[in-house]
Every structure is written in structure tokens, then in C-alpha cells.
Motif scaffolding. Structure first.
Motif, PDB file in Angstrom:
ATOM      1  N   LEU A 137      38.778 -23.691  33.292  1.00 42.39           N
ATOM      2  CA  LEU A 137      37.382 -23.867  33.693  1.00 42.39           C
ATOM      3  C   LEU A 137      36.979 -25.333  33.775  1.00 42.39           C
ATOM      4  CD1 LEU A 137      35.674 -21.019  31.617  1.00 42.39           C
ATOM      5  CD2 LEU A 137      36.322 -20.989  34.028  1.00 42.39           C
ATOM      6  N   GLY A 138      37.900 -26.230  33.428  1.00 42.87           N
ATOM      7  CA  GLY A 138      37.618 -27.654  33.546  1.00 42.87           C
ATOM      8  C   GLY A 138      36.815 -28.238  32.400  1.00 42.87           C
ATOM      9  N   VAL A 139      36.675 -27.499  31.310  1.00 47.44           N
ATOM     10  CA  VAL A 139      35.920 -28.003  30.158  1.00 47.44           C
ATOM     11  C   VAL A 139      36.702 -29.097  29.439  1.00 47.44           C
ATOM     12  CG1 VAL A 139      34.850 -27.379  27.952  1.00 47.44           C
ATOM     13  CG2 VAL A 139      34.749 -25.792  29.892  1.00 47.44           C
ATOM     14  N   ILE A 140      38.007 -28.903  29.297  1.00 48.21           N
ATOM     15  CA  ILE A 140      38.877 -29.875  28.642  1.00 48.21           C
ATOM     16  C   ILE A 140      40.076 -30.141  29.545  1.00 48.21           C
ATOM     17  CG2 ILE A 140      40.303 -30.393  26.623  1.00 48.21           C
ATOM     18  CD1 ILE A 140      38.615 -28.502  25.006  1.00 48.21           C
ATOM     19  N   LEU A 189      46.868 -22.587  37.186  1.00 48.01           N
ATOM     20  CA  LEU A 189      45.524 -22.234  37.618  1.00 48.01           C
ATOM     21  C   LEU A 189      44.657 -23.461  37.827  1.00 48.01           C
ATOM     22  CD1 LEU A 189      44.855 -19.139  35.329  1.00 48.01           C
ATOM     23  CD2 LEU A 189      45.687 -19.190  37.673  1.00 48.01           C
ATOM     24  N   THR A 190      44.838 -24.495  37.007  1.00 47.73           N
ATOM     25  CA  THR A 190      44.056 -25.719  37.150  1.00 47.73           C
ATOM     26  C   THR A 190      44.359 -26.395  38.474  1.00 47.73           C
ATOM     27  OG1 THR A 190      44.023 -26.045  34.752  1.00 47.73           O
ATOM     28  CG2 THR A 190      43.537 -27.960  36.116  1.00 47.73           C
ATOM     29  N   ALA A 195      36.538 -16.330  42.053  1.00 46.62           N
ATOM     30  CA  ALA A 195      37.949 -15.935  42.027  1.00 46.62           C
ATOM     31  C   ALA A 195      38.650 -16.468  40.785  1.00 46.62           C
ATOM     32  CB  ALA A 195      38.655 -16.424  43.284  1.00 46.62           C
ATOM     33  N   LEU A 196      38.133 -17.553  40.228  1.00 47.02           N
ATOM     34  CA  LEU A 196      38.763 -18.157  39.067  1.00 47.02           C
ATOM     35  C   LEU A 196      38.740 -17.226  37.862  1.00 47.02           C
ATOM     36  CD1 LEU A 196      40.060 -20.655  37.835  1.00 47.02           C
ATOM     37  CD2 LEU A 196      37.780 -21.534  37.363  1.00 47.02           C
ATOM     38  N   VAL A 197      37.652 -16.518  37.674  1.00 45.99           N
ATOM     39  CA  VAL A 197      37.548 -15.598  36.543  1.00 45.99           C
ATOM     40  C   VAL A 197      38.592 -14.498  36.655  1.00 45.99           C
ATOM     41  CG1 VAL A 197      36.063 -13.916  35.389  1.00 45.99           C
ATOM     42  CG2 VAL A 197      35.104 -16.086  36.183  1.00 45.99           C
ATOM     43  N   ILE A 198      38.738 -13.938  37.848  1.00 44.54           N
ATOM     44  CA  ILE A 198      39.731 -12.878  38.068  1.00 44.54           C
ATOM     45  C   ILE A 198      41.140 -13.410  37.839  1.00 44.54           C
ATOM     46  CG2 ILE A 198      40.758 -11.390  39.838  1.00 44.54           C
ATOM     47  CD1 ILE A 198      37.967 -11.136  41.034  1.00 44.54           C
ATOM     48  N   ALA A 199      41.417 -14.606  38.385  1.00 41.13           N
ATOM     49  CA  ALA A 199      42.738 -15.196  38.214  1.00 41.13           C
ATOM     50  C   ALA A 199      43.011 -15.487  36.744  1.00 41.13           C
ATOM     51  CB  ALA A 199      42.838 -16.478  39.037  1.00 41.13           C
ATOM     52  N   VAL A 214      41.709 -14.055  33.981  1.00 42.11           N
ATOM     53  CA  VAL A 214      41.922 -12.838  33.200  1.00 42.11           C
ATOM     54  C   VAL A 214      43.276 -12.213  33.532  1.00 42.11           C
ATOM     55  CG1 VAL A 214      41.090 -10.503  32.746  1.00 42.11           C
ATOM     56  CG2 VAL A 214      39.452 -12.381  32.948  1.00 42.11           C
ATOM     57  N   GLY A 215      43.579 -12.096  34.821  1.00 42.13           N
ATOM     58  CA  GLY A 215      44.851 -11.495  35.227  1.00 42.13           C
ATOM     59  C   GLY A 215      46.047 -12.285  34.726  1.00 42.13           C
ATOM     60  N   PHE A 216      45.976 -13.612  34.849  1.00 43.56           N
ATOM     61  CA  PHE A 216      47.080 -14.463  34.405  1.00 43.56           C
ATOM     62  C   PHE A 216      47.277 -14.345  32.898  1.00 43.56           C
ATOM     63  CE2 PHE A 216      48.966 -18.516  33.118  1.00 43.56           C
ATOM     64  CZ  PHE A 216      50.009 -18.639  34.019  1.00 43.56           C
ATOM     65  N   ASN A 217      46.170 -14.360  32.145  1.00 42.58           N
ATOM     66  CA  ASN A 217      46.268 -14.282  30.694  1.00 42.58           C
ATOM     67  C   ASN A 217      46.823 -12.933  30.236  1.00 42.58           C
ATOM     68  OD1 ASN A 217      45.944 -15.627  28.223  1.00 42.58           O
ATOM     69  ND2 ASN A 217      44.006 -14.607  27.820  1.00 42.58           N
ATOM     70  N   VAL A 218      46.376 -11.856  30.874  1.00 43.44           N
ATOM     71  CA  VAL A 218      46.909 -10.532  30.550  1.00 43.44           C
ATOM     72  C   VAL A 218      48.409 -10.473  30.868  1.00 43.44           C
ATOM     73  CG1 VAL A 218      46.843  -8.083  31.159  1.00 43.44           C
ATOM     74  CG2 VAL A 218      44.709  -9.345  30.834  1.00 43.44           C
TER      75      VAL A 218
END
Length: 376
Positions: A246-249, A299-300, A308-312, A314-318
Motif C-alpha cells: 500500500l506504499g505506507v512503508i 506487487l509493489t 485492484a490492489l486490494v484483490i491482488a 489478498v489473493g497473493f497473501n492467501v
């Protein structure tokens, strides 16, 4: 006997793992559909292009802008001959329009901008992607297709080189499945992540008493030990994977990759000279925070829009968790079966840990000092 042979093969295979365990080869393709024209931007790693067509003409180990410019026509011909955009069953002729250089988390990339002119675009676009598949079957092409403000994502692999993308209603399920598959694949080819996990799991079926490793009396304590380790690692890397994506860090790639290699060394040596003892879950959590940044690199770099980032994400983490659980489910019963043997304590636990530490030390030196010690 079969289980013993399996573990022997697993141990010996560690010797054959590539010394270069950096982020896998990826390219980043963005297509923007406007009327009957497609505007494209393609980011391709210079290291991959150098391997394919040779960019480092003076063989000094550094690729300069001048060397890239000198081979620009060859780069265009090589790349565009391995990409086809079609609409309505007819190929859209492509031409290069601009050339740039950009820095991603894992190094410099050539940026090729191009246009594809189609006779008519109605409903869908077909893409055929074949870059580097003939020389690197692990290469992936990460696509972002934009149309009237909506974004569609896709992942190209040798098994999925030809894909059709609907411009009417992007399938969120398809995007989720694509990134779930990518997460599973990422953990399976992420040798440093796998070895970190195995180094933590190896002592789960034994306990240290009076300076010696003794087999646990039952499966239950081993199971709970593994559960604590896997949970701590999962929670930690999920947090930093999310924050980084998400670009926070944001942390420098070399620092992250070097620290990941160091974490493997420490986890392996902890089995030889215990520091964390039964608190390996603490080590899993602390270093899991750094591994999350490594997971986030794909993803970054893709730079997906927020929806689309949220879907990517969650899917990637799962997918990562699924691949990780598959490793644990296959490995834990095998080491439990052999936990009371001399072979397990001396060869697998001690010998395997030392071997993992040596291999990770090579990765650490290569990453921290940007040198090549072992040629793949």
C-alpha cells in the motif's frame, strides 16, 4: 525407508539450489485502451535483457545508458517480436515510441513505450506474451490493462501465454485466482523463505536437555510448537506485506534481501548454538516482518490502482500462506517419524542447519556487497 530416502533427497537438493535467490524475473506491462488504439509501457529488467541479447559490451559488470542506447533497436525487435496484441482476431501492428530507464526495487529496468493500432476494438483484447519463456521458464509477465478508468490485471507464464481480457466487466474472481496462484508459486521458488521456514521447523520434533537434543515424546508438543512458529511468521509478514504494497512503508531492496539472508543464517545457527531456545516463534515474528517486504516486491513494482490492489494483495497473501502450509504439512510428519534417530539429530538437524547457514551466507555476501560469488 521411503521417508528416509525423501529426506536424503531434500537435504542433497539444498546443495543444488541457485546461489542467486533474489526476486524472480518479472516484467511489468501496462496497456491503456483508447478507442481503437492501445498505448503500452513495458518495463523489462536490464539484467534479463543482458542475459538474452547482451548489453554489457565492455564486460565490466555494469550496464550504462550508453550501452542500452547502442542496442535499442535490438531491444525493440527482441521485445516486440515476443508480444502480440489483437482485437477481433486481428493483430494490431505495434511500433516503439519512447525509451527510458527506471529503477524498481530489484534494479534498473528498460522502459519501452509503444503504440498498437487496431482495426476495431469491441468487447475484448487478446494478448500473446512470450518474453524470455524460451530461456527462463520461471519468468512472469505482470499485466495491468486500463480501459475507461477500470483496471484489469493478469499474469503471463509459459502455461498461460495467450489470454483474452474482457473490456466489459473485469472479473474480480479471476484476478484473485491469478494472484493466489502467483503467491503459491512465489513461496515455492523463494528458496530463502523456504530455508528460513525449514530451519525453524527442524528443532520442532526435539527438545534440548542437558545440552543434547532429545526426541519429543508425542506429536502434540511438536504440533503446537510448529503452530506458534507458523502463526507468528504469518502475522508478521502479512503486516509488512500489506504496508509495503500500500506504499505506507518502503525499504531499500538490497537491505531487505540482505536481511532476509541474514535471518536464514541466524535461524540455522540457532539449531547448532541455541539462542532463542523454545522461543523460536519470537524469531519467526521478528524476521517475518522483513520477509513481508520481500513478498511485497512483486506487487509493489506492479503499481496497481487501489481497487485492484486490494484483490491482488489478498489473493497473493492467501497464496503465500497456502504454499507455506503445504510445505509444513509435508515436512512435519516426516521429521516426526525420524526424530528419535541418530541420522535425524546429526545429519538432518545439525548437518542440514550448517548447510543452510553456509548457503545463506553466500546469499548475504552477494546481496550486501552486490558481488557474484557463485555462477548459476
Amino acid at each position: 525407508m521411503r521417508r528416509l530416502l525423501f529426506l536424503l533427497c531434500l537435504l542433497s537438493s539444498l546443495c543444488s539450489l541457485p546461489a542467486n535467490a533474489h526476486k524472480p524475473s518479472d516484467s511489468y506491462l501496462t496497456l491503456t485502451v483508447e478507442e481503437n488504439q492501445v498505448e503500452g509501457q513495458w518495463d523489462i529488467a536490464l539484467r534479463d535483457l543482458d542475459f538474452a541479447i547482451g548489453l554489457d559490451t565492455n564486460a565490466d559488470g555494469a550496464i550504462t545508458w550508453g550501452e542500452v542506447q547502442a542496442r535499442q533497436k535490438e531491444i525493440d525487435a527482441y521485445a516486440l517480436s515476443r508480444l502480440q496484441v489483437s482485437a477481433g482476431g486481428q493483430a494490431c501492428p505495434m511500433r516503439a515510441t519512447e525509451h527510458l530507464i527506471d529503477d524498481h526495487t530489484d534494479g534498473a529496468y528498460a522502459v519501452l513505450r509503444f503504440q498498437a493500432s487496431c482495426a476495431a476494438i469491441a468487447g475484448s483484447v487478446q494478448v500473446r506474451y512470450k518474453l524470455f519463456f524460451d530461456i527462463d521458464p520461471q519468468h512472469k509477465g505482470l499485466l495491468r490493462l486500463q480501459y475507461h478508468g477500470a483496471s484489469i490485471t493478469g499474469i503471463f507464464s509459459p502455461e498461460q501465454a495467450d489470454q483474452t481480457f474482457s473490456l466489459q466487466a473485469p472479473s474480480r474472481l479471476r484476478q484473485f485466482v491469478d494472484y493466489l496462484r502467483e503467491g503459491i508459486w512465489h513461496i515455492w521458488i523463494g528458496y530463502d523463505h523456504i530455508l528460513f521456514l525449514l530451519a525453524l521447523l527442524l528443532p520442532a520434533v526435539v527438545v534440548r536437555e542437558a545440552g543434547r537434543w532429545q526426541a519429543v515424546p508425542a506429536f502434540r508438543p511438536a504440533f503446537w510448537s510448529v503452530l506458534r512458529i507458523v502463526t507468528a511468521f504469518t502475522v508478521a509478514h502479512s503486516v509488512t506485506l500489506t504496508l509495503a504494497t500500500l506504499g505506507v512503508i518502503s525499504l531499500p531492496s538490497r537491505w531487505v534481501e540482505s536481511t532476509i539472508a541474514a535471518s536464514v543464517i541466524i535461524a540455522a545457527l540457532n539449531n547448532v548454538y541455541p539462542l532463542f531456545r523454545e522461543r523460536r516463534w519470537v524469531m519467526a515474528f521478528l524476521f517475518g516482518l522483513i520477509h513481508g517486504f520481500g513478498f511485497a516486491s512483486v506487487l509493489t513494482d506492479l503499481g496497481l490502482p487501489q481497487d485492484a490492489l486490494v484483490i491482488a494483495l489478498v489473493g497473493f497473501n492467501v497464496g503465500v500462506e497456502t504454499g507455506q502450509l503445504a510445505i509444513v504439512a509435508g515436512f512435519l510428519p516426516l521429521i516426526y517419524f525420524l526424530r528419535g534417530t541418530w541420522f535425524y539429530r546429526r545429519v538432518l538437524l545439525m548437518g542440514g542447519s550448517i548447510l543452510i547457514a553456509v548457503l545463506a551466507s553466500v546469499w548475504f555476501v552477494e546481496r550486501a556487497f552486490d558481488i557474484k560469488l557463485v555462477t548459476p
